[in-house]
Design an enzyme around this catalytic site. Sequence first.
Site, PDB file in Angstrom:
ATOM      1  N   LEU A 247      76.025-144.054 -21.705  1.00  0.00           N
ATOM      2  CA  LEU A 247      74.889-144.270 -20.796  1.00  0.00           C
ATOM      3  C   LEU A 247      74.102-145.525 -21.175  1.00  0.00           C
ATOM      4  O   LEU A 247      73.015-145.737 -20.647  1.00  0.00           O
ATOM      5  CB  LEU A 247      73.944-143.058 -20.819  1.00  0.00           C
ATOM      6  CG  LEU A 247      74.305-141.870 -19.927  1.00  0.00           C
ATOM      7  CD1 LEU A 247      73.255-140.768 -20.040  1.00  0.00           C
ATOM      8  CD2 LEU A 247      74.456-142.283 -18.460  1.00  0.00           C
ATOM      9  N   CYS A 257      91.254-151.015 -22.474  1.00  0.00           N
ATOM     10  CA  CYS A 257      91.583-149.732 -21.831  1.00  0.00           C
ATOM     11  C   CYS A 257      90.869-149.484 -20.509  1.00  0.00           C
ATOM     12  O   CYS A 257      91.520-149.261 -19.489  1.00  0.00           O
ATOM     13  CB  CYS A 257      91.288-148.593 -22.800  1.00  0.00           C
ATOM     14  SG  CYS A 257      92.146-148.793 -24.355  1.00  0.00           S
TER      15      CYS A 257
HETATM   16  C1  UGA Z   1      88.050-146.276 -24.606  1.00  0.00           C
HETATM   17  C2  UGA Z   1      87.685-144.795 -24.592  1.00  0.00           C
HETATM   18  O1  UGA Z   1      86.310-144.635 -24.963  1.00  0.00           O
HETATM   19  C3  UGA Z   1      88.571-144.009 -25.562  1.00  0.00           C
HETATM   20  O2  UGA Z   1      88.261-142.625 -25.482  1.00  0.00           O
HETATM   21  C4  UGA Z   1      90.035-144.234 -25.176  1.00  0.00           C
HETATM   22  O3  UGA Z   1      90.926-143.543 -26.023  1.00  0.00           O
HETATM   23  C5  UGA Z   1      90.330-145.723 -25.256  1.00  0.00           C
HETATM   24  O4  UGA Z   1      89.466-146.418 -24.337  1.00  0.00           O
HETATM   25  C6  UGA Z   1      91.782-145.914 -24.874  1.00  0.00           C
HETATM   26  O5  UGA Z   1      92.120-145.636 -23.718  1.00  0.00           O
HETATM   27  O6  UGA Z   1      92.592-146.232 -25.736  1.00  0.00           O
HETATM   28  P1  UGA Z   1      87.466-148.329 -26.178  1.00  0.00           P
HETATM   29  O7  UGA Z   1      88.285-149.200 -25.301  1.00  0.00           O
HETATM   30  O8  UGA Z   1      87.570-148.475 -27.658  1.00  0.00           O
HETATM   31  O9  UGA Z   1      87.752-146.779 -25.894  1.00  0.00           O
HETATM   32  O10 UGA Z   1      85.964-148.623 -25.726  1.00  0.00           O
HETATM   33  P2  UGA Z   1      84.625-147.811 -25.460  1.00  0.00           P
HETATM   34  O11 UGA Z   1      83.954-147.512 -26.732  1.00  0.00           O
HETATM   35  O12 UGA Z   1      84.832-146.700 -24.499  1.00  0.00           O
HETATM   36  O13 UGA Z   1      83.818-148.972 -24.705  1.00  0.00           O
HETATM   37  C7  UGA Z   1      84.344-149.555 -23.525  1.00  0.00           C
HETATM   38  C8  UGA Z   1      83.383-150.584 -22.965  1.00  0.00           C
HETATM   39  O14 UGA Z   1      82.242-149.967 -22.407  1.00  0.00           O
HETATM   40  C9  UGA Z   1      82.869-151.595 -23.983  1.00  0.00           C
HETATM   41  O15 UGA Z   1      82.822-152.867 -23.379  1.00  0.00           O
HETATM   42  C10 UGA Z   1      81.470-151.087 -24.299  1.00  0.00           C
HETATM   43  O16 UGA Z   1      80.579-152.070 -24.743  1.00  0.00           O
HETATM   44  C11 UGA Z   1      81.044-150.533 -22.957  1.00  0.00           C
HETATM   45  N1  UGA Z   1      80.022-149.471 -23.053  1.00  0.00           N
HETATM   46  C12 UGA Z   1      80.313-148.310 -23.687  1.00  0.00           C
HETATM   47  C13 UGA Z   1      78.783-149.666 -22.464  1.00  0.00           C
HETATM   48  O17 UGA Z   1      78.505-150.731 -21.870  1.00  0.00           O
HETATM   49  N2  UGA Z   1      77.863-148.659 -22.540  1.00  0.00           N
HETATM   50  C14 UGA Z   1      78.119-147.482 -23.164  1.00  0.00           C
HETATM   51  O18 UGA Z   1      77.225-146.597 -23.184  1.00  0.00           O
HETATM   52  C15 UGA Z   1      79.372-147.303 -23.753  1.00  0.00           C
END
Ligand code: UGA
Length: 444
Positions: A247, A257
Amino acid sequence: MTASAATRVGVVGTGYVGLTTAACLARLGHRVRAVDADRAKISRLQRQEITIDEPGLADLVTEGMRSGRLDFSDNPKTVADADFVMLCVPTPAGPDGRADLSSLEAAGREVAGMMPSESVIIIKSTVPPGTTEKLEAELGRPVINNPEFLRESAAVRDFLFPDRVVIGASDPAAAARAARLFAGIDSPVLITRPASAELIKYASNAFLAVKISYANELNELAINFGADISEVTHGVGLDPRIGPAALAPGPGWGGSCLPKDTMALSAAAHDVGVPLNLVDAAVAVNRRQIDQVTGQVRSAVSGHADGVLDGCRIALLGLTFKAATSDLRDSPALAVAHRLHTAGATLSAYDPAIRPGSVQALGVPDFIQTAESAEDAVRGADGLVVLTEWPQFRELDWSALSRIVRRPLVIDARNLLDPAKLQEAGLTLLPLGLRAAEATMSRV
Ligand code: UGA
């Protein structure tokens, strides 16, 4: 692979998923051999040189190799006598957004041709619903889908302490055998149809994308209503049906991903005639978010959301797609940088994981000058933009930085910094989405 009482597992592909999987399965007591066609990579792994920055991973690889439970080979034939072979090869987005399954299918065919009939192939790569059963029919042997839910920077933790283990199989006996691979892990094990397992993976990532895009739209709404977005998301997230994760507003979701999986799910839905409006909207909001952040910077620096930035130097704090990783793939920070560059800005950047001249810096476009320190990046800048939520940015010496910038302007696209601290340092802080005029008005 030498015979032993432990289950023998072959892992094909030593990227972030493959290597984490191999090292964690060795930790669970299995005898694991990881293979990769990239000889240089295998040589480095054999020397215990780990180039993937994952907390705990290097230690697990060392432990596995020392114990004799983990080894590496560039010869796929060496997994021929494994009880299970896990396919952890990339399924990148093709030109039309659909997952490109060519590497996966080739790897499946290659190992199937040399494994005994009772051995099981497990697909860990993210694949569209229907892929597992199709491969099973083609290969004439059990194929299981066991999606990974590993976050970069927490992959080892997520493997060993998962929220769930999902095993999608059409053959109950093979599913029960595969479930035993995870003995010792304390989490629910869901045995599902293959298509359900495949969809659980996509649906999870798409849900996260929808949630983050929603938070980004809420951020804009909060600004317009004079609400504080962190108070809003805190209040919303306390509802256990919603939860606080995913959020945090920011410059958009990126990485290897979420962008690829939302596109692939949308394409798969389109193929069966199901409109996936929510996910498509989340993708559109995400694209718009990059424009919003770029517009905010242009407006703060030039006075107009579409103002030219010729002659302006913008310092970027953070380049990676999120904190605690050196991964630049599909990074929103780079997307914003591209647009600022097109608008005429000269760009310098500091990212704790991207040292100038390092292997990681190879992924940084030429028009960004990477710096060794925040000081070097911000000296003489007309504006600073925080694009990645590295916690150490909070602790920078903001007073010292304010003395070396040309203009004391900070756009915080991650809402990371402490407004009081920056104000004390003599800097004007614009949180995500807030235009300079609105900031002036809110102080009146
Ligand atoms: C994501 C999923 O969270 C994992 O559960 C999944 O296994 C993985 O993809 C995959 O398919 O292998 P990840 O790519 O490491 O993991 O990244 P996240 O931590 O989910 O973040 C993704 C993006 O969203 C980032 O750019 C992050 O900065 C952004 N984000 C995340 C936000 O802008 N706000 C948030 O509250 C959370």
